[in-house]
Design a protein around this motif. Structure first.
Motif, PDB file in Angstrom:
ATOM      1  N   LEU A 215     -39.408 -43.641   2.244  1.00 36.37           N
ATOM      2  CA  LEU A 215     -38.267 -42.980   2.889  1.00 36.37           C
ATOM      3  C   LEU A 215     -38.708 -41.709   3.611  1.00 36.37           C
ATOM      4  O   LEU A 215     -38.197 -41.389   4.689  1.00 36.37           O
ATOM      5  N   GLU A 216     -39.659 -40.999   3.021  1.00 39.51           N
ATOM      6  CA  GLU A 216     -40.181 -39.789   3.671  1.00 39.51           C
ATOM      7  C   GLU A 216     -40.862 -40.158   4.995  1.00 39.51           C
ATOM      8  O   GLU A 216     -40.638 -39.518   6.024  1.00 39.51           O
ATOM      9  N   LYS A 217     -41.671 -41.215   4.958  1.00 35.17           N
ATOM     10  CA  LYS A 217     -42.340 -41.663   6.185  1.00 35.17           C
ATOM     11  C   LYS A 217     -41.302 -42.122   7.212  1.00 35.17           C
ATOM     12  O   LYS A 217     -41.427 -41.856   8.411  1.00 35.17           O
TER      13      LYS A 217
ATOM     14  N   LYS B 125     -37.214 -25.524  19.455  1.00 39.10           N
ATOM     15  CA  LYS B 125     -37.893 -25.632  18.153  1.00 39.10           C
ATOM     16  C   LYS B 125     -37.523 -26.939  17.449  1.00 39.10           C
ATOM     17  O   LYS B 125     -38.384 -27.609  16.866  1.00 39.10           O
ATOM     18  N   LEU B 126     -36.242 -27.304  17.494  1.00 34.14           N
ATOM     19  CA  LEU B 126     -35.791 -28.523  16.820  1.00 34.14           C
ATOM     20  C   LEU B 126     -36.490 -29.748  17.393  1.00 34.14           C
ATOM     21  O   LEU B 126     -36.961 -30.616  16.654  1.00 34.14           O
ATOM     22  N   LEU B 127     -36.567 -29.827  18.717  1.00 35.55           N
ATOM     23  CA  LEU B 127     -37.157 -31.019  19.314  1.00 35.55           C
ATOM     24  C   LEU B 127     -38.679 -30.974  19.276  1.00 35.55           C
ATOM     25  O   LEU B 127     -39.328 -32.019  19.284  1.00 35.55           O
ATOM     26  N   SER B 128     -39.249 -29.791  19.152  1.00 36.48           N
ATOM     27  CA  SER B 128     -40.695 -29.699  18.908  1.00 36.48           C
ATOM     28  C   SER B 128     -41.016 -30.221  17.514  1.00 36.48           C
ATOM     29  O   SER B 128     -42.044 -30.867  17.292  1.00 36.48           O
ATOM     30  N   GLU B 129     -40.098 -29.952  16.589  1.00 35.79           N
ATOM     31  CA  GLU B 129     -40.260 -30.430  15.204  1.00 35.79           C
ATOM     32  C   GLU B 129     -40.296 -31.960  15.168  1.00 35.79           C
ATOM     33  O   GLU B 129     -41.032 -32.561  14.395  1.00 35.79           O
ATOM     34  N   VAL B 130     -39.501 -32.592  16.029  1.00 37.45           N
ATOM     35  CA  VAL B 130     -39.484 -34.059  16.106  1.00 37.45           C
ATOM     36  C   VAL B 130     -40.875 -34.590  16.444  1.00 37.45           C
ATOM     37  O   VAL B 130     -41.355 -35.549  15.831  1.00 37.45           O
ATOM     38  N   ILE B 131     -41.528 -33.952  17.414  1.00 39.28           N
ATOM     39  CA  ILE B 131     -42.867 -34.395  17.838  1.00 39.28           C
ATOM     40  C   ILE B 131     -43.852 -34.237  16.692  1.00 39.28           C
ATOM     41  O   ILE B 131     -44.649 -35.138  16.402  1.00 39.28           O
ATOM     42  N   ARG B 132     -43.778 -33.104  16.012  1.00 39.48           N
ATOM     43  CA  ARG B 132     -44.654 -32.871  14.860  1.00 39.48           C
ATOM     44  C   ARG B 132     -44.402 -33.907  13.759  1.00 39.48           C
ATOM     45  O   ARG B 132     -45.323 -34.476  13.189  1.00 39.48           O
ATOM     46  N   ASP B 133     -43.111 -34.167  13.474  1.00 37.73           N
ATOM     47  CA  ASP B 133     -42.754 -35.121  12.423  1.00 37.73           C
ATOM     48  C   ASP B 133     -43.237 -36.529  12.767  1.00 37.73           C
ATOM     49  O   ASP B 133     -43.717 -37.252  11.898  1.00 37.73           O
TER      50      ASP B 133
ATOM     51  N   ALA C 287     -45.790 -37.391  14.573  1.00 38.21           N
ATOM     52  CA  ALA C 287     -47.247 -37.435  14.358  1.00 38.21           C
ATOM     53  C   ALA C 287     -47.552 -37.527  12.863  1.00 38.21           C
ATOM     54  O   ALA C 287     -48.399 -38.324  12.430  1.00 38.21           O
ATOM     55  N   GLU C 288     -46.827 -36.756  12.065  1.00 34.36           N
ATOM     56  CA  GLU C 288     -47.003 -36.772  10.602  1.00 34.36           C
ATOM     57  C   GLU C 288     -46.716 -38.169  10.044  1.00 34.36           C
ATOM     58  O   GLU C 288     -47.452 -38.693   9.200  1.00 34.36           O
ATOM     59  N   GLY C 289     -45.635 -38.801  10.534  1.00 31.06           N
ATOM     60  CA  GLY C 289     -45.273 -40.140  10.075  1.00 31.06           C
ATOM     61  C   GLY C 289     -46.335 -41.166  10.418  1.00 31.06           C
ATOM     62  O   GLY C 289     -46.671 -42.025   9.599  1.00 31.06           O
ATOM     63  N   GLU C 290     -46.885 -41.078  11.623  1.00 30.71           N
ATOM     64  CA  GLU C 290     -47.938 -42.012  12.034  1.00 30.71           C
ATOM     65  C   GLU C 290     -49.194 -41.821  11.183  1.00 30.71           C
ATOM     66  O   GLU C 290     -49.836 -42.800  10.783  1.00 30.71           O
ATOM     67  N   ILE C 291     -49.528 -40.565  10.901  1.00 29.04           N
ATOM     68  CA  ILE C 291     -50.709 -40.277  10.075  1.00 29.04           C
ATOM     69  C   ILE C 291     -50.498 -40.824   8.658  1.00 29.04           C
ATOM     70  O   ILE C 291     -51.368 -41.494   8.099  1.00 29.04           O
ATOM     71  N   GLN C 292     -49.322 -40.555   8.090  1.00 32.19           N
ATOM     72  CA  GLN C 292     -49.014 -41.063   6.741  1.00 32.19           C
ATOM     73  C   GLN C 292     -49.110 -42.584   6.700  1.00 32.19           C
ATOM     74  O   GLN C 292     -49.656 -43.159   5.760  1.00 32.19           O
ATOM     75  N   GLN C 293     -48.575 -43.231   7.737  1.00 32.52           N
ATOM     76  CA  GLN C 293     -48.582 -44.692   7.768  1.00 32.52           C
ATOM     77  C   GLN C 293     -50.006 -45.234   7.793  1.00 32.52           C
ATOM     78  O   GLN C 293     -50.329 -46.187   7.093  1.00 32.52           O
ATOM     79  N   SER C 294     -50.873 -44.605   8.589  1.00 31.76           N
ATOM     80  CA  SER C 294     -52.246 -45.121   8.658  1.00 31.76           C
ATOM     81  C   SER C 294     -53.034 -44.808   7.393  1.00 31.76           C
ATOM     82  O   SER C 294     -53.853 -45.609   6.956  1.00 31.76           O
ATOM     83  N   ILE C 295     -52.745 -43.680   6.751  1.00 34.34           N
ATOM     84  CA  ILE C 295     -53.426 -43.339   5.492  1.00 34.34           C
ATOM     85  C   ILE C 295     -53.008 -44.298   4.376  1.00 34.34           C
ATOM     86  O   ILE C 295     -53.812 -44.669   3.524  1.00 34.34           O
ATOM     87  N   ASN C 296     -51.724 -44.710   4.408  1.00 37.45           N
ATOM     88  CA  ASN C 296     -51.174 -45.523   3.315  1.00 37.45           C
ATOM     89  C   ASN C 296     -51.251 -47.027   3.549  1.00 37.45           C
ATOM     90  O   ASN C 296     -50.581 -47.795   2.852  1.00 37.45           O
ATOM     91  N   ARG C 297     -52.046 -47.470   4.518  1.00 33.77           N
ATOM     92  CA  ARG C 297     -52.166 -48.911   4.769  1.00 33.77           C
ATOM     93  C   ARG C 297     -52.667 -49.629   3.507  1.00 33.77           C
ATOM     94  O   ARG C 297     -53.622 -49.192   2.877  1.00 33.77           O
ATOM     95  N   PHE C 298     -51.986 -50.699   3.148  1.00 32.96           N
ATOM     96  CA  PHE C 298     -52.324 -51.531   1.980  1.00 32.96           C
ATOM     97  C   PHE C 298     -52.332 -50.733   0.671  1.00 32.96           C
ATOM     98  O   PHE C 298     -52.984 -51.131  -0.291  1.00 32.96           O
ATOM     99  N   ASP C 299     -51.600 -49.621   0.642  1.00 30.05           N
ATOM    100  CA  ASP C 299     -51.545 -48.779  -0.559  1.00 30.05           C
ATOM    101  C   ASP C 299     -50.426 -49.278  -1.473  1.00 30.05           C
ATOM    102  O   ASP C 299     -49.246 -49.113  -1.166  1.00 30.05           O
ATOM    103  N   LEU C 300     -50.807 -49.874  -2.595  1.00 36.28           N
ATOM    104  CA  LEU C 300     -49.820 -50.434  -3.513  1.00 36.28           C
ATOM    105  C   LEU C 300     -49.174 -49.376  -4.399  1.00 36.28           C
ATOM    106  O   LEU C 300     -48.255 -49.679  -5.155  1.00 36.28           O
TER     107      LEU C 300
END
Length: 199
Positions: free
Chosen positions: A44-46, A13-21, A23-36
């Motif tokens: 820090l969350e990302k 479960k712990l290492l499955s959480e890593v995979i989920r996290d 993916a979440e970080g990559e999604i957040q990064q692409s959503i927040n591109r050029f976001d001032l």
């Protein structure tokens, strides 16, 4: 395969959480591109999702497999979380300060792609013109060079170094639950190694 064959559901479960996290970080990064409007907390969350989750949950998984107390398990998770944040901040500093030959990618490539990291966040507080350059996504000739210079001339790098050192220190504080040993020393040395990448 190896994870499944450990036959330990908590570790799976712990290492499955890593995979989920991740993916979440990559999604957040692409959503927040050029976001001032991105805040240091959101950055820090990302960073947790993209990097620190792997180190935190790996440290926790190792503790679970070592059959230690819950207190040590949680302390090692926190050690990994803070170590991972320090690692990511250092990585983001090196994106501005290391030559292209060492990085294997152009200096400032995070900023160029719209990923606003700690050095740029701190630089934005000092120089509002950086906001103009980011807002127009560096479309005019010389915008990228100007933006990189604004970050390097600000206290953004120094403040990011201080932030990384702060998280490395927090990581070390979570190792006090371990008895002195070569393994505990190796974990402590990792924090020093991460900061040494800056020099």
């Amino acid at each position: 395969w190896y994870l499944a064959n450990l036959d330990n559901l908590e570790v799976v479960k712990l290492l499955s959480e890593v995979i989920r996290d991740f993916a979440e970080g990559e999604i957040q990064q692409s959503i927040n591109r050029f976001d001032l409007d991105i805040t240091l907390e959101a950055y820090l969350e990302k960073s947790y999702y993209k990097t620190a989750s792997l180190i935190a949950n790996s440290a926790k998984a190792a503790a679970v497999l070592s059959d230690v107390s819950r207190e040590i398990i949680e302390n090692l998770y926190d050690y990994g979380r803070y170590l991972g944040l320090a690692f990511q901040i250092v990585d983001d500093i090196l994106d501005f300060t290391s030559p292209t030959e060492i990085l294997g990618k152009p200096s400032g490539s995070d900023l160029i792609s719209g990923n606003i990291t700690a050095p740029a966040l701190f630089a934005l507080e000092e120089n509002p013109y950086l906001e103009v350059l980011i807002e127009r996504e560096f479309e005019q000739a010389g915008d990228i060079e100007k933006a990189l210079n604004l970050v390097l001339e600000s206290r953004g790098i120094q403040r990011s170094r201080e932030l990384a050192a702060h998280y490395a220190q927090l990581a070390l504080e979570h190792l006090t639950c371990l008895s002195p040993s070569p393994s505990a020393q190796a974990l402590a040395d990792l924090a020093d190694y991460i900061l040494s990448r800056l020099y």
